[in-house]
Enzyme design. Sequence first.
Site, PDB file in Angstrom:
ATOM      1  CG  HIS A 194      -3.174   8.102  -1.828  1.00 36.86           C
ATOM      2  ND1 HIS A 194      -4.297   7.313  -1.873  1.00 36.86           N
ATOM      3  CD2 HIS A 194      -2.706   8.003  -0.559  1.00 36.86           C
ATOM      4  CE1 HIS A 194      -4.491   6.751  -0.683  1.00 36.86           C
ATOM      5  NE2 HIS A 194      -3.542   7.158   0.131  1.00 36.86           N
ATOM      6  CB  SER A 217      -6.219   2.037  -0.005  1.00 41.17           C
ATOM      7  OG  SER A 217      -4.960   2.641   0.110  1.00 41.17           O
ATOM      8  CG  ASP A 238      -2.111   0.919   1.041  1.00 44.86           C
ATOM      9  OD1 ASP A 238      -1.903   2.096   0.674  1.00 44.86           O
ATOM     10  OD2 ASP A 238      -3.247   0.472   1.274  1.00 44.86           O
ATOM     11  CB  THR A 243      -5.888  -3.132   1.252  1.00 44.43           C
ATOM     12  OG1 THR A 243      -5.404  -1.833   0.928  1.00 44.43           O
ATOM     13  CG2 THR A 243      -5.362  -4.139   0.257  1.00 44.43           C
ATOM     14  CG  ASP A 272      -3.024   0.737  -2.681  1.00 47.21           C
ATOM     15  OD1 ASP A 272      -1.817   1.042  -2.660  1.00 47.21           O
ATOM     16  OD2 ASP A 272      -3.743   0.772  -1.657  1.00 47.21           O
ATOM     17  CD  GLU A 284      -2.848  -3.270   2.857  1.00 45.22           C
ATOM     18  OE1 GLU A 284      -3.113  -2.303   2.150  1.00 45.22           O
ATOM     19  OE2 GLU A 284      -3.476  -3.548   3.897  1.00 45.22           O
TER      20      GLU A 284
HETATM   21 ZN   LIG Z   1      -3.247   6.106   1.928  1.00 48.99          ZN
END
Ligand SMILES: [Zn+2]
Length: 571
Positions: free
Chosen positions: A488, A127, A79, A180, A373, A325
Amino acid sequence: MNSNEHTTLLQGSNQRKKSHPSLPQVLNTNKKKIVTMTCFIVILIMTFFIQMSDGSPFFHHNNTLHSNRKRNVIFFVTDGMGPASLSLTRSFRQFTEGLPINDTLNLDKHLIGNSRTRSSDSLVTDSAAGATAFSCALKTYNSAIGVNPYKQPCGTILEAAKLDGYLTGLVVTTRITDATPAAFSAHTDFRVQEDLIALHQIGEYPLGPVIDLMIGGGRTHFYPRSDSKHVYGTHGTRQDGRNLIDEVKSNGWQYVGNRDEFDQLKMGQNVSLPLLALMADFDIPFEIDRNSSIYPSLEEQTVTALNALNEASKDCDQGFFLMVEGSRIDHAGHQNDPAAQVREVLAFDRAFKAAMDFADNTDVETILISTSDHETGGLTVARQVTKEYPEYIWLPQVLANSSHSGEYTKNKIIEFSRNLKDDDVEDNIKEIIKFIKKEILERDLGILDYSQEDVEFLARAKTADVIQDKINDMISFRAQIGWTTHGHSAVDVNIYAYTNKKNTWYDILDHLQGNHENIEIGQYMSNYLNLDLGKVTAMINETKHSPELSVKDLEKGLIYDDYHHKLINNN
Ligand SMILES: [Zn+2]
Ligand SMILES: *[C@@H]1O[C@H](CO)[C@@H](O)[C@H](O)[C@H]1NC(C)=O
Ligand SMILES: *[C@@H]1O[C@H](CO)[C@@H](O)[C@H](O)[C@H]1NC(C)=O
Ligand SMILES: *[C@@H]1O[C@H](CO)[C@@H](O)[C@H](O)[C@H]1NC(C)=O
Ligand SMILES: *[C@@H]1O[C@H](CO)[C@@H](O)[C@H](O)[C@H]1NC(C)=O
Ligand SMILES: *[C@@H]1O[C@H](CO)[C@@H](O)[C@H](O)[C@H]1NC(C)=O
Ligand SMILES: *[C@@H]1O[C@H](CO)[C@@H](O)[C@H](O)[C@H]1NC(C)=O
């Protein structure tokens, strides 16, 4: 060095072949009964669907599926890990371990392509949409958990695999109810509906229980506030007053809630499925802060899951689907904390290697696919820290000298301040300054060249975020590492793969080599296991997925996720 002067600072805040432990040669009789029963139930369910499927447009049952060879899929999500995280971590490792420049991470050796990550409603995904692209093989909106852009539940790979007789598992280092893992095992309009996500995960929705094994954090959503003096933990937040831990235990699940109980699992050799292992009320601490006598590593969690699923599927026709993850690479990115991030990536790299070793030691055809992701933080491995022409350098020693995260040291400062007894504010500030110098900067962070101005700033900071940002920037600045956002970014992320069968390797390359949309990765895994996601979508159309509370109330009462909750308003 004075970090107050530089201009590139992001202002403001968010806001060797070692084999895995071998399996015991002999199963005890109890366990055999459970294994046999698992397969038996699967066969019963399948028979039921085969009969239901006659003439139904939703059940294209294909009998060749049963004669297919046994397969395992291990799907890894890093992630928030973009390409720059790999460069950063590789150089850090070479530096700290004195390795030659051609020494690379385990992951590096298995790079096959990269993935485009946008969601249905934004060029920058979160995510939830990112994981739903993998789990349902479709694009959806930011914040969507296992639902399509029209908020209709979509069948996931994990669910379809379970219905076809595979065992299933989720291994994470955040809350198991976080976006996730949730996108594989739950269906909600918004990621913040973590109480409801927990209900789906224990089987309270049309399919019943489909997860055989969960290891992670997030206990808070499994027991109520009123039980917060309970043996399970001190931060229960379930709003409906239910204790899901007691409920699953009475339904025959094995529950593990601390290191001693985790150790009794014997790295997966002493597990009875289904297993719910919740190792923390919220997230498991960053690897850089992790106390190994309280929390297992991601590698230990992964090996435990692999051995448990492998043993339980030993006498079955089908193998397993496991999602692992590296969850908190993302958090280190959000916090702009490079010292925490390199340790998160290394911890993930070890878990990936352990899974490769597992694949090398099993006869069951096993594929590993690993991707992210999205990228988080807009990390760059260089930074201009003076007005003069930039230096061509970054300094891994700064990250090596730091032995704790900004998150951890921030909490330590707040805790220390809270416990001060003196009524005189300036006296307290003097105490705090001394503490920050000796305990935080010199001891925890290895920063010796701090300015009095920076120390004063930390001591007088009004909010936790301001302290954390300052600490992380002092590290980043000195290491000459840049960040462009607390959120992100849209940069393409890497795809890695590994398999223990040559023909399958060519198949993976045929489909995933080069640059792909994220949904193609989900589609590939679904095709590889001959799954019919549409069939599952039809079966779960009556799942409760919308919040009972208004979005406003949700934001007030349920949220402690600092980074993603604003996304609830995004659509
Ligand atoms: Zn994040
Ligand atoms: C079943 O699947 C195989 C392989 O995917 C395919 O070749 C075959 O045509 C399918 N059969 C039916 C009846 O759909
Ligand atoms: C790295 O380089 C050294 C010296 O050229 C060589 O002996 C070694 O095999 C290389 N290792 C890898 C992993 O390529
Ligand atoms: C195996 O697990 C059970 C609980 O499920 C525990 O009582 C037992 O001590 C464990 N065995 C070992 C060798 O740790
Ligand atoms: C780790 O946790 C154990 C058990 O709570 C404690 O005794 C020990 O002091 C901790 N270690 C560190 C380095 O904090
Ligand atoms: C790292 O720590 C050592 C020992 O405390 C110190 O001598 C050195 O200057 C530090 N290096 C950096 C880059 O912070
Ligand atoms: C779900 O699907 C079934 C079967 O197609 C249908 O009868 C039912 O009305 C659907 N429910 C919803 C809420 O769409």
